[in-house]
Motif scaffolding. Structure first.
Motif, mmCIF file in Angstrom:
data_model
loop_
_atom_site.group_PDB
_atom_site.id
_atom_site.type_symbol
_atom_site.label_atom_id
_atom_site.label_comp_id
_atom_site.label_asym_id
_atom_site.label_seq_id
_atom_site.Cartn_x
_atom_site.Cartn_y
_atom_site.Cartn_z
ATOM 1 N N GLY A 144 4.072 -6.421 12.265
ATOM 2 C CA GLY A 144 4.770 -5.629 11.260
ATOM 3 C C GLY A 144 4.586 -6.184 9.860
ATOM 4 N N LEU A 145 4.634 -7.512 9.715
ATOM 5 C CA LEU A 145 4.393 -8.124 8.412
ATOM 6 C C LEU A 145 2.971 -7.865 7.919
ATOM 7 C CD1 LEU A 145 6.160 -11.605 8.544
ATOM 8 C CD2 LEU A 145 6.530 -9.811 6.852
ATOM 9 N N GLU A 146 2.020 -7.939 8.828
ATOM 10 C CA GLU A 146 0.623 -7.704 8.442
ATOM 11 C C GLU A 146 0.423 -6.286 7.943
ATOM 12 O OE1 GLU A 146 -3.845 -8.041 10.447
ATOM 13 O OE2 GLU A 146 -2.070 -8.800 11.501
ATOM 14 N N VAL A 147 1.062 -5.311 8.592
ATOM 15 C CA VAL A 147 0.934 -3.917 8.150
ATOM 16 C C VAL A 147 1.569 -3.732 6.774
ATOM 17 C CG1 VAL A 147 1.655 -1.550 8.655
ATOM 18 C CG2 VAL A 147 0.779 -3.009 10.489
ATOM 19 N N MET A 148 2.729 -4.362 6.556
ATOM 20 C CA MET A 148 3.409 -4.224 5.259
ATOM 21 C C MET A 148 2.602 -4.864 4.133
ATOM 22 S SD MET A 148 7.361 -4.925 6.433
ATOM 23 C CE MET A 148 8.001 -4.601 4.797
ATOM 24 N N LEU A 149 1.899 -5.958 4.416
ATOM 25 C CA LEU A 149 1.098 -6.609 3.386
ATOM 26 C C LEU A 149 -0.240 -5.905 3.155
ATOM 27 C CD1 LEU A 149 1.651 -10.387 4.211
ATOM 28 C CD2 LEU A 149 2.487 -9.158 2.227
ATOM 29 N N ASP A 150 -0.789 -5.357 4.216
ATOM 30 C CA ASP A 150 -2.121 -4.762 4.108
ATOM 31 C C ASP A 150 -2.127 -3.487 3.272
ATOM 32 O OD1 ASP A 150 -4.930 -4.959 5.120
ATOM 33 O OD2 ASP A 150 -4.440 -2.942 5.846
ATOM 34 N N SER A 151 -0.996 -2.793 3.210
ATOM 35 C CA SER A 151 -0.947 -1.535 2.465
ATOM 36 C C SER A 151 -1.218 -1.722 0.971
ATOM 37 C CB SER A 151 0.404 -0.849 2.695
ATOM 38 O OG SER A 151 0.485 0.353 1.967
ATOM 39 N N PRO A 152 -0.514 -2.634 0.257
ATOM 40 C CA PRO A 152 -0.860 -2.803 -1.167
ATOM 41 C C PRO A 152 -2.103 -3.656 -1.385
ATOM 42 C CG PRO A 152 0.975 -4.219 -0.590
ATOM 43 C CD PRO A 152 0.683 -3.414 0.634
ATOM 44 N N ALA A 153 -2.397 -4.584 -0.452
ATOM 45 C CA ALA A 153 -3.532 -5.477 -0.665
ATOM 46 C C ALA A 153 -4.861 -4.748 -0.567
ATOM 47 C CB ALA A 153 -3.488 -6.629 0.348
ATOM 48 N N ALA A 154 -4.920 -3.674 0.238
ATOM 49 C CA ALA A 154 -6.182 -2.944 0.386
ATOM 50 C C ALA A 154 -6.631 -2.336 -0.942
ATOM 51 C CB ALA A 154 -6.030 -1.859 1.449
ATOM 52 N N SER A 155 -5.685 -1.897 -1.760
ATOM 53 C CA SER A 155 -6.043 -1.308 -3.054
ATOM 54 C C SER A 155 -6.484 -2.360 -4.065
ATOM 55 C CB SER A 155 -4.861 -0.518 -3.616
ATOM 56 O OG SER A 155 -3.742 -1.359 -3.811
ATOM 57 N N TRP A 156 -6.251 -3.625 -3.779
ATOM 58 C CA TRP A 156 -6.673 -4.708 -4.669
ATOM 59 C C TRP A 156 -7.973 -5.351 -4.211
ATOM 60 C CZ3 TRP A 156 -1.173 -7.186 -4.188
ATOM 61 C CH2 TRP A 156 -0.253 -6.371 -4.856
ATOM 62 N N GLY A 157 -8.593 -4.812 -3.160
ATOM 63 C CA GLY A 157 -9.826 -5.396 -2.660
ATOM 64 C C GLY A 157 -9.604 -6.652 -1.849
ATOM 65 N N ILE A 158 -8.452 -6.771 -1.204
ATOM 66 C CA ILE A 158 -8.092 -7.964 -0.438
ATOM 67 C C ILE A 158 -7.798 -7.545 0.993
ATOM 68 C CG2 ILE A 158 -6.414 -9.843 -0.188
ATOM 69 C CD1 ILE A 158 -6.032 -9.693 -3.233
ATOM 70 N N GLU A 159 -8.268 -8.321 1.935
ATOM 71 C CA GLU A 159 -8.043 -8.063 3.346
ATOM 72 C C GLU A 159 -7.094 -9.124 3.921
ATOM 73 O OE1 GLU A 159 -11.467 -8.528 5.736
ATOM 74 O OE2 GLU A 159 -10.607 -7.545 7.504
ATOM 75 N N ILE A 160 -6.003 -8.658 4.530
ATOM 76 C CA ILE A 160 -5.053 -9.567 5.175
ATOM 77 C C ILE A 160 -5.605 -9.908 6.552
ATOM 78 C CG2 ILE A 160 -2.692 -9.903 5.940
ATOM 79 C CD1 ILE A 160 -3.007 -9.689 2.927
ATOM 80 N N ASP A 161 -5.924 -11.174 6.741
ATOM 81 C CA ASP A 161 -6.523 -11.593 8.002
ATOM 82 C C ASP A 161 -5.465 -11.849 9.070
ATOM 83 O OD1 ASP A 161 -8.978 -12.480 9.461
ATOM 84 O OD2 ASP A 161 -7.821 -14.343 9.567
ATOM 85 N N ARG A 162 -4.368 -12.484 8.692
ATOM 86 C CA ARG A 162 -3.348 -12.843 9.673
ATOM 87 C C ARG A 162 -2.072 -13.235 8.956
ATOM 88 N NH1 ARG A 162 -4.490 -17.163 14.578
ATOM 89 N NH2 ARG A 162 -2.672 -16.662 15.867
#
Length: 292
Positions: A144-162
């Motif tokens: 759940g934390l990964e999904v919440m972080l990945d939403s804004p980070a994707a628009s910044w060109g960043i991939e949440i690995d874990r």
């Protein structure tokens, strides 16, 4: 002659000036980096690859972006769970830049931005979860934390690995309450196991008593076996169990009555008979009083 020396000096000056210009416009990009070039303030779509690259002096400005996985600890966040328990939770985020141009242009400081989003997301997860989920169901919370972080980070060109929750700190009062609860649960299980053992033992003893009642010789054999086991310990005192049936036999011989079944007493035929049997001695005492 002087003209020749003058030409040589001019050539040396030009070479020095060219070397200085080359030094100012040459850059080296490391293997783990990508270079984003701004030309007169405009970001160039072409990234500079690892190796030696040349910039236009005064016109170009390059910013290096690290492409390695970044490990960022999330500071501990205080919150209240859904079941009204105050906890302090800290986590760690693993991410990397997949689009250096967007990471530089879209957000001012992507590391600081990821840190702030991770803290707010962690607080949100604490408020939505119960204490048992934080302690035993962390895999689902991490997702759940990964999904919440990945939403804004994707628009910044960043991939949440874990994303992982590291530790859940509880108040001392809550720790004591949980230890008492665990102790009470263990005590309950111990009592249930003991009671179950007593119940099974009583069933086995009841079956053994039925077998011995059907075969009287079995009781005597058991008595002899008990004597053998006691004598094997080399004790000076020998405990000899005495069957209750033998006592009933001696009682029947002394009173002249047949032995009644085990556990049952022979009832008098009438109330008067019972009174007379109970009062056999007083008439004798009455006759001796009359003689006196």
């Amino acid at each position: 002659m002087e003209t020749a020396w003058y030409a040589v000096g001019s050539l040396a000056g030009l070479l020095a000036l060219g070397g200085l210009g080359w030094a100012t416009c040459a850059r080296v990009v490391q293997q783990v980096e990508r270079g984003v070039v701004f030309r007169l303030g405009r970001a160039q779509p072409e990234l500079r690859r690892p190796g030696l690259t040349v910039l236009i002096p005064i016109v170009d400005r390059m910013k290096r972006v690290n492409m390695q996985v970044v490990t960022m600890p999330v500071p501990g966040q205080d919150g209240i769970t859904r079941d009204n328990v105050t906890v302090r939770v800290d986590a760690v985020v693993y991410f990397r830049v997949i689009d250096p141009l967007r990471a530089v242009v879209e957000v001012q400081d992507y590391k600081f931005a990821i840190s702030q989003v991770a803290q707010t997301s962690l607080r949100s997860i604490i408020g939505k979860s119960e204490l048992d989920d934080l302690l035993s169901n962390r895999e689902q919370l991490n997702q759940g934390l990964e999904v919440m972080l990945d939403s804004p980070a994707a628009s910044w060109g960043i991939e949440i690995d874990r994303v992982e929750i590291k530790d859940v700190a509880l108040p001392e009062s809550m720790k004591r309450s949980m230890s008492r609860q665990a102790e009470a649960e263990r005590e309950r299980r111990s009592r249930i196991i003991t009671a179950d053992g007593e119940f099974q033992a009583s069933q086995r003893l009841s079956q053994a008593a039925a077998v011995m009642a059907a075969t009287p010789a079995a009781l005597q054999l058991r008595l002899l076996q008990t004597m053998v086991e006691v004598a094997a310990e080399k004790n000076s005192t020998l405990v000899l169990p005495f069957p209750v049936e033998m006592l009933r036999y001696f009682e029947a011989v002394a009173t002249g009555k047949p032995a009644s079944p085990r556990g049952q007493e022979e009832a008098p035929e009438s109330l008067d008979e019972g009174i007379v049997e109970a009062g056999d001695a007083p008439p004798t005492l009455g006759r001796s009083s009359r003689v006196g």
